[in-house]
Design an enzyme around this catalytic site. Structure first.
Site, PDB file in Angstrom:
ATOM      1  N   LYS A  34      24.478   8.383  33.847  1.00 48.49           N
ATOM      2  CA  LYS A  34      25.465   7.637  34.632  1.00 48.49           C
ATOM      3  C   LYS A  34      26.220   6.670  33.725  1.00 48.49           C
ATOM      4  O   LYS A  34      25.782   6.355  32.607  1.00 48.49           O
ATOM      5  CB  LYS A  34      24.775   6.877  35.761  1.00 48.49           C
ATOM      6  CG  LYS A  34      23.818   5.793  35.292  1.00 48.49           C
ATOM      7  CD  LYS A  34      23.157   5.089  36.456  1.00 48.49           C
ATOM      8  CE  LYS A  34      22.203   3.989  35.958  1.00 48.49           C
ATOM      9  NZ  LYS A  34      21.583   3.244  37.076  1.00 48.49           N
ATOM     10  N   ARG A 129      16.977  -2.573  47.925  1.00 52.22           N
ATOM     11  CA  ARG A 129      18.394  -2.375  47.618  1.00 52.22           C
ATOM     12  C   ARG A 129      18.908  -1.222  48.476  1.00 52.22           C
ATOM     13  O   ARG A 129      19.720  -1.427  49.364  1.00 52.22           O
ATOM     14  CB  ARG A 129      18.573  -2.119  46.115  1.00 52.22           C
ATOM     15  CG  ARG A 129      20.022  -2.105  45.659  1.00 52.22           C
ATOM     16  CD  ARG A 129      20.110  -2.011  44.149  1.00 52.22           C
ATOM     17  NE  ARG A 129      19.463  -0.817  43.594  1.00 52.22           N
ATOM     18  CZ  ARG A 129      19.445  -0.519  42.297  1.00 52.22           C
ATOM     19  NH1 ARG A 129      20.008  -1.325  41.419  1.00 52.22           N
ATOM     20  NH2 ARG A 129      18.845   0.586  41.879  1.00 52.22           N
ATOM     21  N   TYR A 254      39.966 -20.680  19.015  1.00 55.03           N
ATOM     22  CA  TYR A 254      40.362 -21.304  20.277  1.00 55.03           C
ATOM     23  C   TYR A 254      39.365 -22.377  20.696  1.00 55.03           C
ATOM     24  O   TYR A 254      38.150 -22.183  20.660  1.00 55.03           O
ATOM     25  CB  TYR A 254      40.431 -20.250  21.386  1.00 55.03           C
ATOM     26  CG  TYR A 254      41.596 -19.293  21.247  1.00 55.03           C
ATOM     27  CD1 TYR A 254      42.904 -19.727  21.401  1.00 55.03           C
ATOM     28  CD2 TYR A 254      41.365 -17.951  20.992  1.00 55.03           C
ATOM     29  CE1 TYR A 254      43.970 -18.842  21.281  1.00 55.03           C
ATOM     30  CE2 TYR A 254      42.420 -17.050  20.869  1.00 55.03           C
ATOM     31  CZ  TYR A 254      43.723 -17.499  21.021  1.00 55.03           C
ATOM     32  OH  TYR A 254      44.777 -16.629  20.911  1.00 55.03           O
ATOM     33  N   MET A 302      40.551 -11.791  21.544  1.00 57.80           N
ATOM     34  CA  MET A 302      40.753 -10.422  22.010  1.00 57.80           C
ATOM     35  C   MET A 302      40.559  -9.388  20.911  1.00 57.80           C
ATOM     36  O   MET A 302      39.961  -8.322  21.130  1.00 57.80           O
ATOM     37  CB  MET A 302      42.146 -10.261  22.617  1.00 57.80           C
ATOM     38  CG  MET A 302      42.400  -8.866  23.189  1.00 57.80           C
ATOM     39  SD  MET A 302      44.023  -8.657  23.930  1.00 57.80           S
ATOM     40  CE  MET A 302      43.863  -9.677  25.397  1.00 57.80           C
TER      41      MET A 302
END
Length: 358
Positions: A34, A129, A254, A302
């Site tokens: 998956k 679940r 940053y 990024m």
């Protein structure tokens, strides 16, 4: 060319599959692919694991992709089908389906399918679940068995949720509950995920369902695959695109959240959250360069990230960088990022080139 790339080692994949077989020699293996095989390429993995007895996916689209790529072995839909039309498509593609709720049962009973289907009844043994309650099992089995859509016997599946905690009593309770509600039925049974396969031999039953362990990653947060005889299949790499002198007291990146404690050299790596590396990776997260671990200094952006190479480093532009893989387990990086290695490997962006090693 973007220097960021991942290497997929098919020999490591085969090794890990063999390890699962050795741990559960009497069980058949459903290889879980998956999420595009946890970011490793589902079609590639399925074609490589030709000794697997079946494959498992989460969504119908994943199963159809495998069929269209020539995979003919059984495919189990771990979440079942979400509506009657999907059930028809799953039937046509000869998938096995999970039934875990009344709505899925209704679809199965009331839909004319093009082909009979193998059904796995999901039993809630404690995870809460999805799955039918133990006291509902008899009723569900009777109704599924009455349908002309069923092929063979009703099979049974459940899911461990604390099998990676080896001293937990919860796993014993789940195992006991699963046996209690399914033992009187002839259908095949599956309970063990990767953690169940690795650590709970009493829970192997007819089928094991290894997922993350196939890719060389431990399901335990306090371990890593190589400690458990597994080999990392994915290695994420890039290279240094700049090496800069950096003065004590200066910030970088940053927000200026890292301040150099001494004169040093900063390495700039062509890797960022645009490639799938986590932006939240804090200062101190390890990166492997030229035989040693250095640490992230400043925020991941990024397309770039920066590391403290040290004042005496001799690293140069073009040197290879390993973000995680054989030299630096993804589990160790995940611990620094406060996540799990599953999330790291599945989030690699499409722009990152895949290189297959076989």
């Amino acid at each position: 060319m973007n220097p960021a790339h991942i290497e997929i080692d098919l020999n490591a994949l085969r090794h890990n599959f063999s390890q699962m077989q050795k741990l559960a020699p009497k069980s058949k293996v459903i290889a879980v692919v998956k999420g595009n095989a946890y970011g490793h390429d589902a079609v590639l993995v399925a074609k490589t694991l030709d000794k697997a007895d079946a494959f498992a996916v989460a969504r119908l689209e994943e199963a159809v992709q495998l069929r269209e790529s020539g995979i003919t072995k059984p495919i189990l839909l771990l979440e079942g089908c979400f509506n009657a039309e999907d059930l028809k498509i799953a039937s046509q593609n000869e998938c096995h389906t999970v039934i875990h709720c009344q709505e899925q049962l209704n679809d199965f009973l009331n839909t004319k399918l093009p082909k009979q289907m193998n059904v796995w009844l999901k039993v809630d043994t404690g995870m809460h679940r999805i799955g039918v309650q133990p006291e509902q099992v008899d009723t569900f089995v009777q109704q599924i068995t009455s349908s002309e859509n069923l092929q063979g016997n009703v099979n049974f599946v459940s899911h461990f949720y604390m099998a990676d905690e080896l001293t937990s009593k919860i796993t014993h309770k789940q195992l006991e509950k699963f046996v209690a509600v399914t033992s009187k039925y002839p259908g095949e049974k599956s309970l063990s995920n990767s953690a169940g396969t690795l650590y709970w031999s009493d829970a192997h039953f007819d089928w094991i369902r290894p997922g993350i362990s196939l890719y060389g990653i431990s399901p335990r947060s306090d371990s890593h695959g190589q400690r458990e005889g597994l080999e990392p299949v994915m290695t994420l790499k890039s290279q240094l695109i700049a090496v800069r002198e950096h003065k004590a007291g200066e910030t970088i990146g940053y927000g200026g959240n890292w301040v150099a404690p001494r004169d040093t050299k900063i390495g700039v790596i062509a890797m960022g959250y645009g490639d799938g590396y986590p932006r939240v990776a804090p200062n101190g997260t390890p990166v492997y360069i030229n035989g040693r671990r250095v640490t992230i200094a400043g925020r991941v952006s990024m397309d770039m990230m920066t590391v403290d190479l040290g004042p005496d480093s001799t690293d140069k532009v073009g040197d290879e960088v390993v973000l995680w893989g054989k030299e630096l387990p993804a589990e160790i990086v995940a611990q620094h990022v406060d996540t799990i290695a599953y999330e790291l490997v599945i989030k690699i962006a499409n722009r990152v080139k895949r290189i297959i090693k076989d």
